[in-house]
Design a protein around this motif. Structure first.
Motif, PDB file in Angstrom:
ATOM      1  N   ASP A   1       1.579  -1.948   5.755  1.00  0.00           N
ATOM      2  CA  ASP A   1       0.141  -1.519   4.723  1.00  0.00           C
ATOM      3  C   ASP A   1      -0.957  -2.918   4.804  1.00  0.00           C
ATOM      4  O   ASP A   1      -2.407  -3.081   4.751  1.00  0.00           O
ATOM      5  CB  ASP A   1       1.250  -3.090   3.422  1.00  0.00           C
TER       6      ASP A   1
ATOM      7  N   LEU B   1      -8.164   1.426   5.692  1.00  0.00           N
ATOM      8  CA  LEU B   1      -8.812   1.941   4.719  1.00  0.00           C
ATOM      9  C   LEU B   1      -9.486   0.871   3.520  1.00  0.00           C
ATOM     10  O   LEU B   1     -10.048   1.412   2.478  1.00  0.00           O
ATOM     11  CB  LEU B   1      -7.910   2.395   3.813  1.00  0.00           C
TER      12      LEU B   1
ATOM     13  N   ALA C   1      -2.736  -0.509   7.099  1.00  0.00           N
ATOM     14  CA  ALA C   1      -3.504   0.047   5.977  1.00  0.00           C
ATOM     15  C   ALA C   1      -5.014  -0.344   5.179  1.00  0.00           C
ATOM     16  O   ALA C   1      -6.730  -0.117   5.348  1.00  0.00           O
ATOM     17  CB  ALA C   1      -2.899   0.899   5.414  1.00  0.00           C
ATOM     18  N   ILE C   2      -4.117  -1.145   5.128  1.00  0.00           N
ATOM     19  CA  ILE C   2      -5.777  -2.338   4.310  1.00  0.00           C
ATOM     20  C   ILE C   2      -6.419  -2.087   5.479  1.00  0.00           C
ATOM     21  O   ILE C   2      -8.703  -2.582   5.414  1.00  0.00           O
ATOM     22  CB  ILE C   2      -5.380  -3.923   3.941  1.00  0.00           C
TER      23      ILE C   2
ATOM     24  N   CYS D   1      -6.145   1.179   0.185  1.00  0.00           N
ATOM     25  CA  CYS D   1      -4.951   1.367   1.008  1.00  0.00           C
ATOM     26  C   CYS D   1      -3.941   2.526   0.934  1.00  0.00           C
ATOM     27  O   CYS D   1      -3.009   1.962   1.689  1.00  0.00           O
ATOM     28  CB  CYS D   1      -4.640   0.178   1.578  1.00  0.00           C
TER      29      CYS D   1
ATOM     30  N   CYS E   1       0.674  -1.191  -0.208  1.00  0.00           N
ATOM     31  CA  CYS E   1      -0.193  -0.290   0.338  1.00  0.00           C
ATOM     32  C   CYS E   1       0.967   1.241  -0.158  1.00  0.00           C
ATOM     33  O   CYS E   1      -0.037   2.060  -0.890  1.00  0.00           O
ATOM     34  CB  CYS E   1      -1.096   0.159   1.270  1.00  0.00           C
TER      35      CYS E   1
END
Length: 145
Positions: free
Chosen positions: A113, A120, A116-117, A125, A103
């Motif tokens: 990452d 988001l 973020a995933i 992401c 990401c």
């Protein structure tokens, strides 16, 4: 930041959650800490449930894990799983397995990452993390590294 994340990491290690997907115990603990303070007492609020604050679509994308052999299509399967720390961690693992990608453009897929995933979504992401979530995540990451 409290001792909860350390207890959570130890619990994940003991029950083997890390062997069930791409996210290691420390990362699961920090995601949980960042999203809810690993608050397992707040069952559901609106359309999110449990310590990982997951939605029904997130749980579904994560493979619909269930507790004690409950049918995936049971009307209580999502809530029962989402509010259980072990089962919801399995949903997170399944979600990350499905959507894992780099990401932040650093040529590796790691906890940054996954964090973020988680907040988001699998397709968005690359955006900026919410300030409080990011602050808690970064603080946790420093403590467990």
């Amino acid at each position: 930041m409290n001792q909860c994340v350390f207890v959570l990491v130890a619990a994940f290690f003991l029950i083997g959650v890390s062997g069930q997907g791409p996210v290691n115990q420390k990362c699961l603990g920090c995601i949980c800490e960042a999203i809810s303070g690993c608050n397992a007492t707040q069952i559901c609020a609106g359309d999110v449930c449990g310590p990982f604050r997951i939605t029904w679509p997130y749980w579904s994308d994560g493979g619909k894990p269930t507790l004690n052999g409950e049918a995936k299509d049971s009307p209580t399967a999502y809530k029962n799983c989402a509010t259980d720390i072990y089962c919801s961690a399995l949903a997170v693992q399944g979600y990350m397995e499905k959507f894992q990608k780099d990401c932040n453009g650093d040529a590796k897929i790691d906890c940054d990452d996954y964090a973020a995933i988680h907040t988001l979504g699998g397709y968005g992401c690359q955006g900026n993390l919410p300030h409080i979530y990011n602050e808690r995540y970064q603080q946790c990451k420093k403590l467990v590294s």
